[in-house]
Design an enzyme around this catalytic site. Structure first.
Site, PDB file in Angstrom:
ATOM      1  N   ASN A   9       0.866  -1.184   0.000  1.00 42.14           N
ATOM      2  CA  ASN A   9       0.000   0.000   0.000  1.00 42.14           C
ATOM      3  C   ASN A   9       0.903   1.234   0.000  1.00 42.14           C
ATOM      4  OD1 ASN A   9      -1.803   2.041   0.547  1.00 42.14           O
ATOM      5  ND2 ASN A   9      -2.317   1.331   2.617  1.00 42.14           N
ATOM      6  N   LYS A  11       0.068   4.270  -0.190  1.00 41.56           N
ATOM      7  CA  LYS A  11      -0.561   5.448   0.437  1.00 41.56           C
ATOM      8  C   LYS A  11      -0.366   6.673  -0.464  1.00 41.56           C
ATOM      9  CE  LYS A  11      -0.033   3.141   4.808  1.00 41.56           C
ATOM     10  NZ  LYS A  11       0.074   3.204   6.252  1.00 41.56           N
ATOM     11  N   HIS A  94      -9.262   0.849   5.219  1.00 43.43           N
ATOM     12  CA  HIS A  94      -7.978   1.097   5.876  1.00 43.43           C
ATOM     13  C   HIS A  94      -8.182   2.039   7.061  1.00 43.43           C
ATOM     14  CE1 HIS A  94      -3.903   2.391   6.640  1.00 43.43           C
ATOM     15  NE2 HIS A  94      -3.517   1.302   6.007  1.00 43.43           N
ATOM     16  N   GLU A  96      -6.590   4.465   8.133  1.00 44.79           N
ATOM     17  CA  GLU A  96      -6.411   5.898   7.845  1.00 44.79           C
ATOM     18  C   GLU A  96      -7.677   6.461   7.199  1.00 44.79           C
ATOM     19  OE1 GLU A  96      -2.739   5.412   5.717  1.00 44.79           O
ATOM     20  OE2 GLU A  96      -1.781   4.803   7.587  1.00 44.79           O
ATOM     21  N   GLU A 166      -5.145  -5.251  10.621  1.00 45.27           N
ATOM     22  CA  GLU A 166      -4.108  -4.250  10.835  1.00 45.27           C
ATOM     23  C   GLU A 166      -4.364  -3.515  12.149  1.00 45.27           C
ATOM     24  OE1 GLU A 166      -2.171  -2.997   6.870  1.00 45.27           O
ATOM     25  OE2 GLU A 166      -3.956  -1.773   7.148  1.00 45.27           O
ATOM     26  N   GLY A 172       2.681   2.022  10.784  1.00 46.82           N
ATOM     27  CA  GLY A 172       3.617   3.137  10.633  1.00 46.82           C
ATOM     28  C   GLY A 172       4.350   3.500  11.915  1.00 46.82           C
ATOM     29  N   SER A 212       3.684  -2.416  10.240  1.00 47.95           N
ATOM     30  CA  SER A 212       5.141  -2.455  10.426  1.00 47.95           C
ATOM     31  C   SER A 212       5.773  -3.801  10.072  1.00 47.95           C
ATOM     32  CB  SER A 212       5.522  -2.031  11.852  1.00 47.95           C
ATOM     33  OG  SER A 212       5.094  -0.705  12.093  1.00 47.95           O
TER      34      SER A 212
HETATM   35  P1  PGA Z   1       3.098   0.069   7.641  1.00 46.61           P
HETATM   36  O1  PGA Z   1       1.618   0.280   7.054  1.00 46.61           O
HETATM   37  O2  PGA Z   1       3.633  -1.182   7.038  1.00 46.61           O
HETATM   38  O3  PGA Z   1       3.854   1.301   7.219  1.00 46.61           O
HETATM   39  O4  PGA Z   1       2.944  -0.030   9.127  1.00 46.61           O
HETATM   40  C1  PGA Z   1       0.753  -0.800   6.890  1.00 46.61           C
HETATM   41  C2  PGA Z   1      -0.546  -0.333   6.301  1.00 46.61           C
HETATM   42  O5  PGA Z   1      -0.990   0.776   6.619  1.00 46.61           O
HETATM   43  O6  PGA Z   1      -1.171  -1.062   5.502  1.00 46.61           O
END
Ligand code: PGA
Length: 249
Positions: A9, A11, A94, A96, A166, A172, A212
């Protein structure tokens, strides 16, 4: 047999030029042939990425879409528009999107329906916040997120659904769920699907872990029985890291 999937992803990263560069580097990598690989670039890079990836084992997914087919929704993109440029998969739910764009379970259920109406595959994301985990509510939260957005679906639609657990506190942040925490939650998720549908259906659903995931921890996380792959954020922007996560299976 359920599929092993690693999805990146991106983003809101990579403009058109950067996307072309990253895709061309990805195409040079030697990657494990049994693993399905997906990248989710921003909307503006979907078409060029999918054109460049034609004939490879990598496909593209959108990071979001609107639930309506068309209409007065300034700034939005529909499932039909994605399909018209050959995008067959969409990430929905997601954290976010839930946190910054107020996407509720009810909105997500409508997006799920629209994606399926348009014969798209869904990577459906969900996960608890840190406060939920600290108070021991993580299973209740995850169970309700799945139920509210997906349990109205008939069993026949589930072949188009991939689940992505997740935990919000791991996205992140550099903090990952331990392989045991991931396995416990994935087993709970599979059981939840089994209780609603059947063990055969639950057994066929790929459940990805996200939060992560890095080359250093991917192998152990992916070795767990109910973890069928990963949804990768930051590490998907680095070709060497993404390749070693794919090859961690
Ligand atoms: P990350 O993000 O690997 O940077 O923690 C995962 C995601 O948001 O799908």
């Amino acid at each position: 047999m359920r599929k092993q999937i690693v999805a990146g992803n991106w983003k809101m990263n990579n403009d058109y030029v950067d996307s072309e560069l990253l895709v061309s580097k990805l195409l040079e990598q030697h990657i494990h042939s049994q693993t399905e690989v997906i990248i989710a670039p921003p909307f503006t890079s979907l078409l060029c990425s999918s054109n460049s990836l034609k004939g490879s084992q990598i496909t593209v997914a959108a990071q979001n879409m609107h639930f309506a087919e068309n209409g007065a929704y300034t700034g939005e993109i529909s499932a039909g528009m994605l399909k018209s440029i050959g995008v067959e998969t969409v990430i929905l739910g997601h954290s976010e999107r839930r946190a910054y764009f107020n996407e509720t379970d009810a909105i997500l259920a409508k997006k799920v329906d629209s994606a399926l109406r348009n014969s798209m595959r869904i990577i459906f994301c969900f996960g608890e916040e840190l406060t939920d985990r600290k108070s021991g509510n993580e299973q209740a939260i995850v169970g309700s997120q799945i139920k509210n957005a997906l349990f109205h679906l008939p069993a026949s639609e589930w072949e188009h659904v991939v689940l992505a657990y997740e935990p919000v506190w791991a996205i992140g942040t550099g903090e990952t769920a331990s392989p045991e925490q991931a396995q416990d939650m994935h087993a709970f998720i599979r059981k939840t699907v089994e209780n609603k549908y059947s063990s055969e259906l639950a057994d066929e659903v790929s459940i990805l872990y996200g939060g992560s995931v890095k080359p250093a921890n991917a192998k152990e996380i992916f070795s767990k029985a109910d973890v069928d792959g990963g949804l990768i954020g930051g590490a998907a922007l680095d070709v060497a890291q993404f390749r070693s996560i794919i090859n961690a299976f």
